[in-house]
Scaffold this motif. Structure first.
Motif, PDB file in Angstrom:
ATOM      1  N   LEU A 101     -17.390 -64.140  -0.566  1.00 54.34           N
ATOM      2  CA  LEU A 101     -17.679 -64.924  -1.091  1.00 54.34           C
ATOM      3  C   LEU A 101     -16.725 -65.911  -1.946  1.00 54.34           C
ATOM      4  N   SER A 102     -15.620 -65.237  -1.915  1.00 54.93           N
ATOM      5  CA  SER A 102     -13.961 -66.378  -1.834  1.00 54.93           C
ATOM      6  C   SER A 102     -14.128 -68.025  -1.402  1.00 54.93           C
ATOM      7  N   GLY A 103     -14.419 -67.132   0.107  1.00 47.96           N
ATOM      8  CA  GLY A 103     -14.478 -68.438   1.904  1.00 47.96           C
ATOM      9  C   GLY A 103     -15.546 -69.553   1.067  1.00 47.96           C
ATOM     10  N   LEU A 104     -16.851 -69.010   0.677  1.00 49.60           N
ATOM     11  CA  LEU A 104     -18.316 -69.700   0.371  1.00 49.60           C
ATOM     12  C   LEU A 104     -18.218 -70.361  -0.324  1.00 49.60           C
ATOM     13  N   LEU A 105     -17.276 -70.155  -1.995  1.00 49.35           N
ATOM     14  CA  LEU A 105     -16.736 -70.321  -3.543  1.00 49.35           C
ATOM     15  C   LEU A 105     -15.771 -71.969  -2.471  1.00 49.35           C
ATOM     16  N   VAL A 106     -14.699 -72.066  -1.873  1.00 50.64           N
ATOM     17  CA  VAL A 106     -14.054 -72.580  -1.478  1.00 50.64           C
ATOM     18  C   VAL A 106     -14.402 -73.872  -0.625  1.00 50.64           C
ATOM     19  N   GLN A 107     -15.482 -73.037   0.780  1.00 51.66           N
ATOM     20  CA  GLN A 107     -16.397 -73.949   0.860  1.00 51.66           C
ATOM     21  C   GLN A 107     -16.789 -75.076   0.272  1.00 51.66           C
ATOM     22  N   HIS A 108     -17.620 -74.568  -0.316  1.00 50.90           N
ATOM     23  CA  HIS A 108     -18.226 -75.819  -1.717  1.00 50.90           C
ATOM     24  C   HIS A 108     -17.156 -76.410  -2.461  1.00 50.90           C
ATOM     25  N   ALA A 109     -16.150 -75.415  -2.482  1.00 44.97           N
ATOM     26  CA  ALA A 109     -15.389 -76.880  -4.080  1.00 44.97           C
ATOM     27  C   ALA A 109     -14.917 -77.909  -2.856  1.00 44.97           C
ATOM     28  N   LEU A 110     -14.893 -78.291  -1.724  1.00 49.26           N
ATOM     29  CA  LEU A 110     -14.110 -78.623  -0.330  1.00 49.26           C
ATOM     30  C   LEU A 110     -14.856 -79.516  -0.389  1.00 49.26           C
ATOM     31  N   THR A 111     -16.408 -79.608  -0.092  1.00 49.92           N
ATOM     32  CA  THR A 111     -16.864 -80.215   0.062  1.00 49.92           C
ATOM     33  C   THR A 111     -18.315 -81.337  -1.275  1.00 49.92           C
TER      34      THR A 111
ATOM     35  N   SER B 257      -2.203 -75.657  -3.658  1.00 50.94           N
ATOM     36  CA  SER B 257      -0.918 -74.987  -4.473  1.00 50.94           C
ATOM     37  C   SER B 257      -1.343 -73.744  -4.248  1.00 50.94           C
ATOM     38  N   CYS B 258      -2.805 -73.551  -3.990  1.00 52.17           N
ATOM     39  CA  CYS B 258      -3.682 -72.065  -3.931  1.00 52.17           C
ATOM     40  C   CYS B 258      -3.357 -71.775  -2.453  1.00 52.17           C
ATOM     41  N   TRP B 259      -2.790 -70.533  -2.523  1.00 45.57           N
ATOM     42  CA  TRP B 259      -2.324 -70.182  -1.161  1.00 45.57           C
ATOM     43  C   TRP B 259      -3.707 -69.174  -0.440  1.00 45.57           C
ATOM     44  N   PHE B 260      -4.578 -68.933  -1.013  1.00 43.69           N
ATOM     45  CA  PHE B 260      -6.707 -69.137  -0.651  1.00 43.69           C
ATOM     46  C   PHE B 260      -6.831 -70.089   0.148  1.00 43.69           C
ATOM     47  N   ALA B 261      -6.617 -71.563  -0.437  1.00 49.75           N
ATOM     48  CA  ALA B 261      -7.688 -72.078  -0.230  1.00 49.75           C
ATOM     49  C   ALA B 261      -6.448 -73.561   0.372  1.00 49.75           C
ATOM     50  N   SER B 262      -5.358 -72.643   0.360  1.00 47.41           N
ATOM     51  CA  SER B 262      -4.617 -74.011   1.425  1.00 47.41           C
ATOM     52  C   SER B 262      -4.877 -72.830   2.796  1.00 47.41           C
TER      53      SER B 262
ATOM     54  N   MET C 130     -21.363 -52.712   1.406  1.00 45.87           N
ATOM     55  CA  MET C 130     -21.029 -54.069   0.047  1.00 45.87           C
ATOM     56  C   MET C 130     -21.688 -55.032   1.387  1.00 45.87           C
ATOM     57  N   SER C 131     -21.991 -55.779   1.176  1.00 42.75           N
ATOM     58  CA  SER C 131     -22.851 -56.858   1.963  1.00 42.75           C
ATOM     59  C   SER C 131     -21.689 -58.136   2.245  1.00 42.75           C
ATOM     60  N   ARG C 132     -22.128 -59.156   3.331  1.00 46.17           N
ATOM     61  CA  ARG C 132     -20.711 -59.567   4.100  1.00 46.17           C
ATOM     62  C   ARG C 132     -22.242 -61.016   3.791  1.00 46.17           C
ATOM     63  N   TYR C 133     -21.200 -61.913   2.894  1.00 45.69           N
ATOM     64  CA  TYR C 133     -22.256 -63.442   2.658  1.00 45.69           C
ATOM     65  C   TYR C 133     -21.722 -64.225   3.739  1.00 45.69           C
ATOM     66  N   VAL C 134     -22.385 -64.966   5.032  1.00 41.46           N
ATOM     67  CA  VAL C 134     -22.038 -66.187   6.114  1.00 41.46           C
ATOM     68  C   VAL C 134     -22.055 -67.571   5.038  1.00 41.46           C
ATOM     69  N   ASP C 135     -22.978 -67.533   4.446  1.00 41.74           N
ATOM     70  CA  ASP C 135     -23.274 -68.748   3.795  1.00 41.74           C
ATOM     71  C   ASP C 135     -24.140 -68.140   2.309  1.00 41.74           C
ATOM     72  N   GLU C 136     -24.211 -69.639   1.319  1.00 46.11           N
ATOM     73  CA  GLU C 136     -25.153 -70.182   0.594  1.00 46.11           C
ATOM     74  C   GLU C 136     -26.407 -68.992   0.149  1.00 46.11           C
ATOM     75  N   ALA C 137     -27.607 -69.261   1.355  1.00 49.21           N
ATOM     76  CA  ALA C 137     -27.878 -68.833   1.002  1.00 49.21           C
ATOM     77  C   ALA C 137     -28.025 -67.758   0.354  1.00 49.21           C
ATOM     78  N   GLN C 138     -27.906 -67.064   1.926  1.00 49.87           N
ATOM     79  CA  GLN C 138     -27.807 -65.435   2.324  1.00 49.87           C
ATOM     80  C   GLN C 138     -27.018 -64.799   0.498  1.00 49.87           C
ATOM     81  N   ALA C 139     -25.620 -65.815   0.146  1.00 49.58           N
ATOM     82  CA  ALA C 139     -25.796 -65.143  -0.969  1.00 49.58           C
ATOM     83  C   ALA C 139     -26.886 -65.346  -2.507  1.00 49.58           C
TER      84      ALA C 139
END
Length: 110
Positions: free
Chosen positions: A68-78, A90-95, A1-10
């Motif tokens: 993908l979870s990290g890219l999702l949160v990165q996108h949301a926070l920016t 209040s979400c443990w992952f976002a925190s 399975m791939s590991r995504y480091v940026d949105e372009a790759q995903a």
């Protein structure tokens, strides 16, 4: 399975992140021959005009560990919806993501 480091790759593998304000979430989606699939979400609650709380983050189990979870949160926070608001998580992952990336904490809201 791939590991995504940026949105372009995903995106090259058919994944994209969309803001769905009517559902108060950012979603990882994939268009397939049988339609659009939502594979994850970062849900938020607006706390008036001054703050936003990211209260739930999830991706389908088969995509955990892909980044993908990290890219999702990165996108949301920016995203522009966050600008000028105090960020609560209040979400443990976002925190945890904010703890690892304190530069994303919005300092414009103070």
């Amino acid at each position: 399975m791939s590991r995504y480091v940026d949105e372009a790759q995903a995106a090259a593998d058919g994944f994209r992140i969309e803001h769905e304000p009517e559902r108060s979430r950012f979603a990882v989606v994939q268009d397939r021959g049988d339609g659009r699939r939502v594979l994850g979400e970062a849900h938020y609650t607006l706390l008036g005009d001054a703050a936003i709380d990211f209260d739930h983050t999830e991706v389908t189990p088969d995509l955990r560990g892909t980044g993908l979870s990290g890219l999702l949160v990165q996108h949301a926070l920016t995203d522009p919806v966050v600008r000028g608001r105090r960020i609560e998580a209040s979400c443990w992952f976002a925190s945890g993501y904010l703890d690892r990336h304190p530069e994303l904490r919005n300092t414009d809201a103070d």
